[in-house]
Design an enzyme around this catalytic site. Sequence first.
Site, PDB file in Angstrom:
ATOM      1  N   HIS A   1       5.041 -13.225 -26.300  1.00 38.81           N
ATOM      2  CA  HIS A   1       5.627 -14.252 -27.184  1.00 38.81           C
ATOM      3  C   HIS A   1       5.993 -13.646 -28.552  1.00 38.81           C
ATOM      4  CE1 HIS A   1       5.743 -18.828 -28.118  1.00 38.81           C
ATOM      5  NE2 HIS A   1       6.571 -18.180 -28.917  1.00 38.81           N
TER       6      HIS A   1
ATOM      7  N   ARG B   1       9.726 -21.685 -23.505  1.00 41.32           N
ATOM      8  CA  ARG B   1       8.289 -21.954 -23.537  1.00 41.32           C
ATOM      9  C   ARG B   1       7.716 -21.777 -22.118  1.00 41.32           C
ATOM     10  NH1 ARG B   1       8.194 -21.298 -28.411  1.00 41.32           N
ATOM     11  NH2 ARG B   1       7.698 -22.897 -29.949  1.00 41.32           N
TER      12      ARG B   1
HETATM   13  P1  NDP Z   1      17.661 -26.376 -30.873  1.00 39.47           P
HETATM   14  O1  NDP Z   1      16.954 -27.671 -30.989  1.00 39.47           O
HETATM   15  O2  NDP Z   1      18.566 -25.933 -31.967  1.00 39.47           O
HETATM   16  O3  NDP Z   1      18.525 -26.362 -29.524  1.00 39.47           O
HETATM   17  C1  NDP Z   1      18.034 -26.825 -28.312  1.00 39.47           C
HETATM   18  C2  NDP Z   1      19.141 -26.802 -27.281  1.00 39.47           C
HETATM   19  O4  NDP Z   1      18.587 -27.183 -26.018  1.00 39.47           O
HETATM   20  C3  NDP Z   1      20.251 -27.804 -27.589  1.00 39.47           C
HETATM   21  O5  NDP Z   1      21.498 -27.262 -27.233  1.00 39.47           O
HETATM   22  C4  NDP Z   1      19.905 -28.980 -26.677  1.00 39.47           C
HETATM   23  O6  NDP Z   1      20.992 -29.768 -26.264  1.00 39.47           O
HETATM   24  C5  NDP Z   1      19.364 -28.243 -25.472  1.00 39.47           C
HETATM   25  N1  NDP Z   1      18.533 -29.119 -24.657  1.00 39.47           N
HETATM   26  C6  NDP Z   1      17.398 -29.756 -24.994  1.00 39.47           C
HETATM   27  N2  NDP Z   1      16.941 -30.497 -23.969  1.00 39.47           N
HETATM   28  C7  NDP Z   1      17.815 -30.329 -22.968  1.00 39.47           C
HETATM   29  C8  NDP Z   1      17.905 -30.840 -21.647  1.00 39.47           C
HETATM   30  N3  NDP Z   1      17.005 -31.684 -21.156  1.00 39.47           N
HETATM   31  N4  NDP Z   1      18.964 -30.466 -20.885  1.00 39.47           N
HETATM   32  C9  NDP Z   1      19.903 -29.633 -21.380  1.00 39.47           C
HETATM   33  N5  NDP Z   1      19.881 -29.106 -22.621  1.00 39.47           N
HETATM   34  C10 NDP Z   1      18.841 -29.459 -23.406  1.00 39.47           C
HETATM   35  O7  NDP Z   1      16.541 -25.278 -30.591  1.00 39.47           O
HETATM   36  P2  NDP Z   1      16.548 -23.726 -30.983  1.00 39.47           P
HETATM   37  O8  NDP Z   1      17.774 -23.092 -30.453  1.00 39.47           O
HETATM   38  O9  NDP Z   1      16.246 -23.545 -32.405  1.00 39.47           O
HETATM   39  O10 NDP Z   1      15.242 -23.223 -30.199  1.00 39.47           O
HETATM   40  C11 NDP Z   1      15.108 -23.370 -28.814  1.00 39.47           C
HETATM   41  C12 NDP Z   1      13.701 -23.041 -28.377  1.00 39.47           C
HETATM   42  O11 NDP Z   1      13.475 -21.634 -28.430  1.00 39.47           O
HETATM   43  C13 NDP Z   1      12.568 -23.585 -29.225  1.00 39.47           C
HETATM   44  O12 NDP Z   1      12.348 -24.957 -28.986  1.00 39.47           O
HETATM   45  C14 NDP Z   1      11.407 -22.741 -28.784  1.00 39.47           C
HETATM   46  O13 NDP Z   1      10.808 -23.329 -27.650  1.00 39.47           O
HETATM   47  C15 NDP Z   1      12.072 -21.439 -28.368  1.00 39.47           C
HETATM   48  N6  NDP Z   1      11.698 -20.341 -29.263  1.00 39.47           N
HETATM   49  C16 NDP Z   1      11.045 -19.251 -28.751  1.00 39.47           C
HETATM   50  C17 NDP Z   1      10.689 -18.203 -29.545  1.00 39.47           C
HETATM   51  C18 NDP Z   1      10.035 -16.999 -28.972  1.00 39.47           C
HETATM   52  O14 NDP Z   1       9.623 -16.111 -29.728  1.00 39.47           O
HETATM   53  N7  NDP Z   1       9.927 -16.881 -27.659  1.00 39.47           N
HETATM   54  C19 NDP Z   1      10.976 -18.204 -30.989  1.00 39.47           C
HETATM   55  C20 NDP Z   1      11.683 -19.368 -31.425  1.00 39.47           C
HETATM   56  C21 NDP Z   1      12.014 -20.392 -30.596  1.00 39.47           C
HETATM   57  P3  NDP Z   1      21.875 -30.588 -27.336  1.00 39.47           P
HETATM   58  O15 NDP Z   1      22.736 -29.537 -27.967  1.00 39.47           O
HETATM   59  O16 NDP Z   1      22.650 -31.528 -26.530  1.00 39.47           O
HETATM   60  O17 NDP Z   1      20.906 -31.220 -28.278  1.00 39.47           O
HETATM   61  C1  OXD Z   2       8.824 -20.619 -32.512  1.00 39.99           C
HETATM   62  C2  OXD Z   2       8.122 -19.560 -31.819  1.00 39.99           C
HETATM   63  O1  OXD Z   2       9.017 -21.705 -31.959  1.00 39.99           O
HETATM   64  O2  OXD Z   2       7.684 -18.610 -32.478  1.00 39.99           O
HETATM   65  O3  OXD Z   2       9.233 -20.381 -33.650  1.00 39.99           O
HETATM   66  O4  OXD Z   2       7.984 -19.608 -30.596  1.00 39.99           O
END
Ligand code: NDP
Ligand code: OXD
Length: 307
Positions: free
Chosen positions: A270, A222
Amino acid sequence: MAFLYKADPVRGAQWAARFAQLAPELPFRIWPDVGDPAAIRYLAAWQPDDLAQTLPNLEIVFSVGAGVDQFDLTRVPEHLPVVRMIEPGIVDGMVEYVSEAVLAVHRDLFDYALQQRERIWKPLPVRTAATRRVGLFGLGMLGTAVLERLRLFGFACAGWSRSPREIEGVQCFAGEATLDAFLARTDVLVCLLPLTDATRGLLGKRVFDALPMGASLVHVGRGPQLVTTDLLDALERGQVRNAVLDVTDPEPLPVSHPLWDHPRVRITPHVASATQPDTAVDAVLDNLRRHRAGGPMRGTIDRTRGY
Ligand code: NDP
Ligand code: OXD
């Protein structure tokens, strides 16, 4: 009983068609055509704003995206579960985007684009993937899937998460105490973290300076996770060599923003991945079945963690 959708209306029409096919008994409404507010049991939205507060019999709020930071959770009543999108289409898109970006950096395509502009024919040494260390910030649904694919190319893969993880063939780091060790072994840093108070501004000088000199950044998390001035400074110093940015703050990036013109920055609007309507509806209907059976839904967020 009805389902209300409040997001992109073009995709909404695709959701409606899939609902009509697979769940004809559940009326599907596209906001602002709410109908009787008391009939709405389920809401899917990109940004619900105050809508959840106006639907007295609402049972679940679905995010149409994988992230939920665009929700103001204080405006979603406490008792309602908030469920993010977990569906194969969004995973496949992200795997494609990040693989291309990592390969572009790995195969020096930023350098060749610059050379082409100057009509310079100058081969650079070809490195094997095994000598390129890729590190994922975030080992969730998306980070894990990306690593699985990158491993097939032979990259040296690692990941960093909040809680300890074990992934075959991936060196896993967890928590703040391991951050420096993770960054020190990372030539290409990919950010796939959710936006929370803990990750806002994380991609700044402290992180860039802990990477090896000349590392690259692929940012698909993000926009507010990135401190743009720190990135521009790190690029200026050569500390960061290339940046692929799919998310910015703000979005859209203002036309006058210096990132647009930087020769070592590639920007996309994005689009790294997108929820695919058909598979998204399948995932939502699967969760409705789980909910009705009294089981846990896939992707229910933990409000205290923020993701
Ligand atoms: P998940 O919730 O499945 O995974 C998040 C990961 O981040 C987990 O491994 C979590 O750790 C880790 N995490 C969260 N907070 C911290 C922290 N403070 N320190 C270290 N690690 C942390 O999310 P997704 O994989 O599904 O998606 C990730 C992000 O991708 C979304 O939230 C969104 O912002 C972004 N996204 C972007 C898109 C785009 O088009 N650019 C499309 C879709 C998503 P733990 O395993 O310990 O919980
Ligand atoms: C999502 C994105 O979070 O599109 O799915 O960024």
